[in-house]
Enzyme design. Structure first.
Site: not given
Length: 240
Positions: A24, A138, A150-152, A154
């Site tokens: 990235g 995050s 997204y939480a899962a 991260k």
């Protein structure tokens, strides 16, 4: 134990020029990390889809579609032995229950978790004692409304990093996750996150990419040899 009696720290401190892989690297946090490491005298190999605006004699860019995890092993073989891996590539889509998109969830998993796993699987066997791995996580890994997918992803990243940390501890290789809160990057204005607007940290401003890069650089350095398996929050008080 001071540095004079710690051969691992002495060895790392004496070899200031390291080869670091940063995913990235074309923008945002990854770009800032690449610049920080170059400023500290390291060689940096940037992996990203588009070429970053980085003209530096110690910077090498490799075009990489990390969504294609099957191609990562071949790419990693071309890089040779490296001293550090930073996985900063990522994106976020948001949606509440009833509106979750399976394809988006799978895409986030591939980039954040599967790509990191494929890179480490290919690069770690050749890493020497004292090498470093840092994954960009995050604060959302603890959960947030409208960001469950997204939480899962991260949260899975943290579990993966902690597992690697205990595996690699006997080799002196550390693995950590740096998890910022809302950071001043192009992702903040990404139209794909309209269902969950960024939350201003209690300090009254967003985290800067330079603050994240500085922490990553420290974890990659010789004085961080006893820090492993940790998720380090840079949240401006958001997790309080």
């Amino acid at each position: 134990m001071d540095n004079a009696t710690n051969p691992t720290i002495d060895t790392l401190a004496g070899a200031t020029n390291k080869r670091m892989v940063v995913t990235g690297a074309s923008s945002g946090i990854g770009y800032a990390i690449a610049k920080q490491l170059l400023a500290e005298g390291h060689d940096v190999i940037g992996l990203s889809r588009s070429a970053p605006d980085l003209d530096h004699p110690r910077f090498t860019w490799r075009a990489a579609d990390l969504d294609d995890t099957a191609a990562i092993a071949g790419l990693a073989q071309q890089l040779g032995t490296v001293d550090g891996l930073v996985h900063a590539a990522g994106f976020m889509t948001t949606a509440r229950l009833g509106e979750l998109d399976e394809a988006s969830g799978e895409a986030m998993w591939r980039l954040h978790v599967a790509a990191a796993s494929a890179l480490a699987n290919a690069l770690v066997p050749a890493m020497l004692e004292g090498a470093r791995i840092v994954l960009i996580g995050s604060r959302v890994s603890a959960g947030a409304a409208g960001r469950s997918q997204y939480a899962a992803v991260k949260a899975a990243m943290v579990g993966m990093a902690r597992s690697w940390a205990i595996e690699l501890a006997p080799r002196g290789i550390t693995v950590n996750v740096v998890s910022p809160a809302a950071t001043a990057t192009p992702m903040l204005s990404d139209p794909q996150r309209t269902s969950s607007a960024p939350v201003m940290p209690p300090i009254g401003r967003y985290v800067s990419v330079e603050e994240v890069a500085s922490m990553v650089a420290y974890l990659l350095g010789p004085q961080a040899g006893a820090i492993t398996g940790q998720q380090i929050m840079i949240c401006g008080g958001s997790s309080l």
